[in-house]
Design a protein around this motif. Sequence first.
Motif, short mmCIF file in Angstrom:
data_model
loop_
_atom_site.label_atom_id
_atom_site.label_comp_id
_atom_site.label_asym_id
_atom_site.label_seq_id
_atom_site.Cartn_x
_atom_site.Cartn_y
_atom_site.Cartn_z
N SER A 136 0.95 -1.09 0.17
CA SER A 136 0.10 -0.08 0.07
C SER A 136 0.78 1.03 -0.11
O SER A 136 0.39 2.38 -0.60
N LEU A 137 2.00 1.28 0.66
CA LEU A 137 3.02 2.25 0.50
C LEU A 137 3.23 2.63 -0.84
O LEU A 137 3.55 3.79 -1.31
N SER A 138 4.03 1.55 -1.48
CA SER A 138 4.62 1.66 -2.72
C SER A 138 3.45 2.12 -3.67
O SER A 138 3.80 3.05 -4.57
N ASN A 139 2.30 1.74 -3.66
CA ASN A 139 0.98 2.37 -4.44
C ASN A 139 0.84 3.75 -4.41
O ASN A 139 0.33 4.59 -5.23
N ALA A 140 0.86 4.07 -2.98
CA ALA A 140 0.58 5.81 -2.57
C ALA A 140 1.91 6.43 -3.29
O ALA A 140 1.47 7.43 -3.52
N MET A 141 3.06 5.66 -3.00
CA MET A 141 4.13 6.62 -3.67
C MET A 141 4.16 6.55 -5.18
O MET A 141 5.11 7.25 -5.72
N GLY A 142 3.41 5.80 -5.92
CA GLY A 142 3.51 5.64 -7.46
C GLY A 142 4.71 4.90 -7.78
O GLY A 142 5.15 5.26 -8.99
N ILE A 143 5.19 4.07 -7.10
CA ILE A 143 6.46 3.41 -7.52
C ILE A 143 6.38 1.87 -7.21
O ILE A 143 5.42 1.47 -6.44
N SER A 144 7.06 1.00 -7.93
CA SER A 144 6.93 -0.51 -7.67
C SER A 144 7.48 -1.04 -6.35
O SER A 144 8.17 -0.18 -5.62
N LEU A 145 6.87 -1.97 -6.06
CA LEU A 145 7.56 -2.61 -4.62
C LEU A 145 9.10 -2.86 -4.61
O LEU A 145 9.80 -2.73 -3.75
N GLY A 146 9.56 -3.40 -6.03
CA GLY A 146 10.88 -3.54 -6.14
C GLY A 146 11.77 -2.20 -5.99
O GLY A 146 12.76 -2.14 -5.38
N GLN A 147 11.30 -1.14 -6.46
CA GLN A 147 12.06 0.01 -6.48
C GLN A 147 11.84 0.62 -4.79
O GLN A 147 13.16 1.06 -4.49
N LEU A 148 10.74 0.34 -4.31
CA LEU A 148 10.87 0.91 -2.74
C LEU A 148 11.72 -0.09 -1.88
O LEU A 148 12.44 0.60 -0.98
N ARG A 149 11.97 -1.32 -2.38
CA ARG A 149 12.96 -2.11 -1.67
C ARG A 149 14.29 -1.77 -1.90
O ARG A 149 15.19 -1.75 -1.04
N PHE A 150 14.74 -1.37 -2.98
CA PHE A 150 15.89 -0.84 -3.44
C PHE A 150 16.37 0.40 -2.81
O PHE A 150 17.32 0.64 -2.26
N LEU A 151 15.35 1.34 -2.74
CA LEU A 151 15.53 2.31 -2.05
C LEU A 151 15.58 2.28 -0.58
O LEU A 151 16.44 3.14 -0.03
N ALA A 152 14.98 1.33 0.05
CA ALA A 152 15.12 1.41 1.65
C ALA A 152 16.13 0.26 2.07
O ALA A 152 16.44 0.32 3.17
N PHE A 153 16.59 -0.28 1.14
CA PHE A 153 17.35 -1.53 1.56
C PHE A 153 18.69 -0.94 2.23
O PHE A 153 19.33 -0.02 1.91
N SER A 154 19.21 -1.65 3.49
CA SER A 154 20.30 -1.16 4.06
C SER A 154 21.36 -2.19 3.84
O SER A 154 21.24 -3.43 4.42
N ARG A 155 22.57 -1.88 3.39
CA ARG A 155 23.69 -2.83 3.19
C ARG A 155 24.89 -2.11 3.94
O ARG A 155 25.19 -0.98 3.93
N LYS A 156 25.66 -3.07 4.73
CA LYS A 156 26.86 -2.82 5.04
C LYS A 156 27.92 -2.39 4.31
O LYS A 156 28.80 -1.55 4.44
N THR A 157 28.03 -2.97 3.23
CA THR A 157 28.84 -2.75 1.90
C THR A 157 27.96 -2.90 0.59
O THR A 157 27.16 -3.62 0.34
N SER A 158 28.29 -1.63 -0.16
CA SER A 158 27.30 -1.65 -1.62
C SER A 158 28.37 -1.00 -2.34
O SER A 158 29.30 -0.27 -2.29
#
Length: 519
Positions: free
Chosen positions: A150-172
């Motif tokens: 529901s958050l991704s739909n409200a923001m107008g982006i796909s769930l994959g894009q939301l995961r990509f923006l929010a994902f936290s990595r120690k090394t990237s």
Amino acid sequence: MSKQPTTRKALYERIAKSSLDEVILEEMIRLGFWPSSSDAPSDPAEEIRRRGHLQRRLNEIRTEQLGLQNEAKLKEEARKKRMSDARERRLQNRERRLRERSERRAQWHQKKQEEIGYLGDGFSAGLGKRECDDKRLQAQGIPVLGDAMSLSNAMGISLGQLRFLAFSRKTSRYSHYQRFSIPKKDGGVRMISAPMPRLKAAQTWILETILNPLPMHDAAHGFRPGRSIVSNATPHIGADVVVNLDLENFFPSVGYRRVKGLFGHFGYSEEVATILALLSTEPELTQIKLDGDTYYVAKGERFLPQGAPSSPAITNLLCRRLDRRLEGICNKLDFRYTRYADDLSFSARGEPAKLVGKLLSQVEWLVAEEGFKIHPDKTRVFRRGRRQEVTGLVVNDGLSVPRAVLRRFRTLLFQIEKDGTDGKRWGASDDVLASAMGFANFVAMVQPEKGASLQTQVRKLLKTYGKAKAPRAQSAESKGTESKGAESKGTGRGPTPTSDETDKKTEDLAPKKKWWKLF
């Protein structure tokens, strides 16, 4: 009945398979000398058949016994059978694992399209908890969101894009921010994290859809529509004493857990609060190059980045209790209080002006209790009889820009009119006329009459020496906000008195680089 043998060898083979008596009986029956079946007790036909059956069974047992005597052969046959069975089982297990793997892959792919199950170590425990306080969210006028979809739909982006923006990595190998440093007034540097376009769009959505509709304390003037450094300084005009305090490391001191707790306090589920907090925060990163590749290694905890559009509003909302408690102290001591970002300003008239020491001790204790720290080198007390400033504006008898600054600006305009723009600068811009027009507009916001005169002068210079590079359109309030907001990005927080001398003596001192040089 067996087929009649045609050779001696065939006859012997027939006898070996059964018995001689049985062969004779079969031949007698075939030639008609003996009936095929008889019920007579003396009839030996059944006995002969039974004896032949037993003889055949005995021959089979003997054959098996001979085979059992070859132990090596038996082991080899058993080994071959085990290998054959094992090979068959391996093929079956492989097919089963491939089938199960394919099913899991399909299920995982489907799950990834519908929900977010992992966002990095230490940030995924709350995912899956989707219960939100619908009534509380509706009462505050912000979207009711319980899960990631529901958050991704409200923001107008796909769930994959939301995961990509929010994902936290120690090394990237990728960073969502462009980082750079700018000098502070005190000689240090301030780190600015400018979000990349996709993350900036997500943070802007959070700001406009969730944060801006929420009420803030009336004492907060920074980064609010209709508020500026002018509205922040106005309550302190004509005071007998003005006290300015600065919160040290304001944005970095607000960590991920506080931001997540804030969104949870609004009424959002733990899953949505986790994602919103990850979108709004970042850790300190170290850039490392290894084998020609660039890696970004996280150091420490996540915190509010200075440069993200959502950070100022988050701090204003987090500081609502701080503002409320500071206002309570000021009401008891008869002081006035305003806050612009990390600048705390207090003023008093009459007898309460003698209570500055008591005010400072209580404010320092309260600020520490709220999780912040007062900068020890930026506490300034201005009493009547010297220049009093609040967020860079003089507030002794009215709002005004410091005279020394206006004097230097008029000198600049005179020199441009006389010699042209070559070699002239005002602030950090290469276009001196654009900077001059920006500063003239700022003065007009604070002192309309003086500002109008300066605007007229700059326009004449523009006609003579060409058009300035067109700045982004902005309202008077937003210009005032950006004047103060520029400090939060490291360019200064308004003119700071360098001594306790009078204005004239201050003007004689070597000027430091101030925030107004941006214009």
